[in-house]
Design an enzyme around this catalytic site. Structure first.
Site, PDB file in Angstrom:
ATOM      1  N   ASP A   1       0.837  -1.205   0.000  1.00  0.00           N
ATOM      2  CA  ASP A   1       0.000   0.000   0.000  1.00  0.00           C
ATOM      3  C   ASP A   1       0.866   1.247   0.000  1.00  0.00           C
ATOM      4  O   ASP A   1       0.543   2.255  -0.633  1.00  0.00           O
ATOM      5  CB  ASP A   1      -0.915   0.014   1.231  1.00  0.00           C
TER       6      ASP A   1
ATOM      7  N   LYS B   1      -8.106   3.661  10.979  1.00  0.00           N
ATOM      8  CA  LYS B   1      -8.300   3.258   9.580  1.00  0.00           C
ATOM      9  C   LYS B   1      -8.194   1.738   9.491  1.00  0.00           C
ATOM     10  O   LYS B   1      -7.107   1.175   9.513  1.00  0.00           O
ATOM     11  CB  LYS B   1      -7.273   3.912   8.663  1.00  0.00           C
TER      12      LYS B   1
ATOM     13  N   LYS C   1     -12.080  13.247  10.128  1.00  0.00           N
ATOM     14  CA  LYS C   1     -13.208  13.808   9.386  1.00  0.00           C
ATOM     15  C   LYS C   1     -13.736  15.055  10.085  1.00  0.00           C
ATOM     16  O   LYS C   1     -13.934  15.041  11.307  1.00  0.00           O
ATOM     17  CB  LYS C   1     -14.350  12.784   9.286  1.00  0.00           C
TER      18      LYS C   1
END
Length: 682
Positions: free
Chosen positions: A42, A126, A302
């Protein structure tokens, strides 16, 4: 005037190098999202995507519609029914340093009056799993889908129903008419270890890591298998919502509301205000990482206020109000034992590092790509070196450095080949390109093999019954030399191959026969003309309408096609000048490959051309996909959400909140019948 592919910026980066970077990312996305078989960590994908974003930000004139930055992921598998997401399931932008987090906060200042450093954020771990959408209708689980490419996913309803912590009915008296829960399905580490232990006892193949196990479990065609897998859901948001009751006005409160009605939410979610508290959450969740009991690879931050989220809006593939601050990838040291050189479809010579096996981030690693000669030079690497490899939830790692003080006296310089390791043709490197190539063309067995693999691939002719191992056997026995030879294979011939029974042979022949009915764009892409990707093939088909016109097109005529410059035009002309290529194409046509010529209909005074259109509710005369395709044929942009920029809302039966919002914004609303009349489809 320099060729587009030869244009370069002050750092020396050329458009051709940028396009090569895009192609690499597309391949990585396909293997990661569609095959669940990642090629790189990733961290490596994120680094390349970040590099591409920065280059496109510096050169907006180089951005193309098919760039990986302009979409979310990859298309869904064909084994499951497809589900269109009413509201796209976008991915998140990534940050890899405090400075990049600062950039994320700074970019908000252009869209809101509030100081981003004083805003409240909802902070979540996450999770390293698979994003899903779960739709409840009148409180009952009705449908579930994977994210897929963000617009279309796979229907996994039967499998989602088997996950124990997902309620089949919401715990509330007056449920919404429609509620779409979005979350991550993952496999806790204890469950993963137990699953692999059982597999070892039975002599079955084990999973590389919990994410692969979760993805493989969700995509089982038999729900009974999924039911035996220890999967868990954590919700992270809400998509579609239709109810007389208003939702809470902050993200954190919405998650708590989901929890109150029986939807599982992660226990580590926190509120934080300002940069320092965001960094504190990141550090805290990173410290907890080894003891959480499930894999995470960062923190998701967020903006908490939903109204501010709406003001901030979205860019093409991600929201402006959220970011994933990812942890550094895990690193280990090992020894470079040797370098092998592989030959690709276009003759590209790729050096592959052969490593002393080492356990990194849950997987034993023994190979790594070195990309090209420039990368070998940049690293200053030699055979025998101790190297640092970095891996983040993947199979093939990245070599990021050399431990110079451990270099042995007998270290051996890596000699890049001047002759092809397969066919011994000369290897050349074109000025301005990083890649060295074999000049053998189809004389080279490696290039022929890769060309055949490309020809049968999903995005080309899509012959799913003919895989890599079958192609290798066919070539080794000299049963196939060109793509056209595939269509001449007989059942008795295939039966003589290893591990090929009567049923497998018939399945392969059925797939080959089915592939004869294709499209002009797919056929052009399958031919493997260098630099003619999917988008260019589609542009050629749309422009010329048939193969004869493309074959007859001049160098100048080809450059009239969208995104076809001098270099690509020259390669297309040269392809058709090669008698062998013409023979193969004519042979393919003679074997029955066919398609309908592309017919372009010009509509005078087209009222829909260039308009932004949203579909909502249930259509009775067209499916959602048919309506979308029809709109696109009229030159419309079909969006998933209503905004002030929406030109038309097409409202079917039981239209909900989108209709209300459209009326509030003064967007013109069309019934299904009015839409059909406007397009002349009745």
């Amino acid at each position: 005037m320099p060729l587009l592919s030869q244009m370069q910026d002050q750092s020396g980066t050329t458009f051709a190098q940028l396009e090569a970077l895009r192609q690499k990312l597309r391949e990585y996305e396909y293997y990661y999202h569609v095959l669940d078989n990642p090629l790189v960590p990733d961290a490596e994908y994120d680094r390349l995507m970040n590099e591409l974003k920065n280059l496109e930000w510096q050169h907006p004139e180089w951005i193309t519609a098919d760039s990986p930055t302009q979409r979310v992921g990859a298309k869904p598998l064909d084994g499951f029914a497809q589900v269109t997401h009413e509201i796209p399931m976008l991915s998140l932008d990534n940050a890899f340093s405090d400075e990049e987090l600062d950039g994320f906060l700074r970019r908000m200042e252009s869209y809101i009056t509030e100081d981003p450093h004083t805003l409240a954020f909802c902070c979540e771990p996450k999770l390293d799993g698979l994003a899903v959408s779960i739709l409840y209708v009148d409180g009952v689980l009705n449908q579930a889908a994977t994210r897929g490419d963000g617009s279309t996913g796979e229907d996994i309803t039967s499998n989602i129903r088997t996950i124990r912590n997902i309620p089949l009915k919401l715990n509330m008296d007056n449920p919404p008419a429609r509620l779409e829960v979005r979350g991550e399905v993952f496999m806790p580490q204890k469950g993963f270890e137990a699953l692999n232990e059982r597999a070892l006892e039975k002599g079955e193949k084990t999973f590389a890591n919990p994410r692969n196990a979760a993805a493989g479990s969700l995509r089982q065609l038999d729900p009974k298998i999924t039911r035996q897998r220890p999967l868990v859901l954590n919700a992270y948001g809400i998509g579609v919502y239709e109810s007389d009751d208003e939702l809470p006005v902050t993200h954190f409160e919405r998650l708590q509301w989901l929890k109150s009605i029986g939807i599982p939410v992660n226990n580590e979610i926190r509120l934080a205000t300002g940069r320092e508290q965001l960094l504190a959450f990141y550090a805290d969740i990173q410290a907890k990482r080894p003891t959480l009991g499930y894999d995470i690879d960062g923190a998701v931050l967020k903006v908490n206020d939903i109204g501010l989220q709406e003001q901030l809006g979205f860019i093409s593939r991600s929201p402006r109000w959220a970011i994933a601050y990812k942890f550094p990838a895990q690193e280990e040291m090992t020894v470079l034992n040797d370098v092998e050189f592989q030959v690709g479809r276009t003759g590209a010579i790729t050096p592959v590092a052969k490593l002393e096996p080492v356990f990194v981030a849950g997987v034993t690693v023994s190979n790594a790509t070195l990309h090209n000669g420039d990368e070998i030079e940049r690293l200053g690497i030699v055979i025998g070196d101790t190297v640092i490899i970095r891996r983040a939830g993947d199979v093939i790692p990245q070599i990021v450095g050399v431990v110079m003080e451990r270099r042995p006296e007998n270290a051996k310089k890596i000699e890049f080949p001047t002759a092809c390791p397969v066919c011994e043709s000369a290897v050349v490197r074109v000025e301005g390109e990083a890649v060295a190539r074999c000049t053998g063309g189809l004389f080279c067995g490696a290039q022929r093999k890769e060309a055949l693999k490309h020809f049968v691939s999903r995005k080309a002719m899509d012959i799913d019954g003919v895989g890599e191992k079958l192609i290798e056997q066919l070539m080794e026995r000299e049963l196939v030399h060109t793509p056209a030879d595939l269509f001449k294979l007989e059942h008795t011939t295939l039966m003589r191959l290893e591990r090929m029974g009567g049923k497998s042979a018939q399945n392969a022949l059925n797939s080959i026969e089915k592939a004869k009915n294709t499209t002009l764009a797919r056929f052009l892409f399958a031919l493997g003309i260098r630099d003619v990707g999917e988008a260019t093939a589609q542009n050629l088909a749309n422009h010329f309408h048939n193969l004869d016109a493309i074959r007859a097109a001049t160098f100048e005529q080809l450059q009239e096609v969208q995104d076809v410059g001098e270099v690509v035009a020259n390669r297309i002309v040269r392809f058709w000048q090669e008698p062998h290529n013409v023979t193969v194409v004519e042979d393919l046509i003679s074997q029955g490959i066919h398609w309908q010529d592309v017919v372009q209909v010009e509509i005078a005074d087209n009222p829909l051309k260039g308009k932004s259109v949203v579909l909502t509710g249930t259509l009775t005369q067209l499916t959602r996909d048919q309506a979308k395709a029809l709109l696109q044929s009229f030159g419309c942009k079909v969006s998933g959400s209503v905004s002030s920029k929406t030109d038309y809302l097409i409202a079917g039966e039981k239209a909900g909140s989108k209709l209300t919002k459209a009326q509030e914004l003064g967007v013109k609303v069309l019934t299904e019948q009015e839409f059909i009349a406007l397009t002349g489809e009745n």
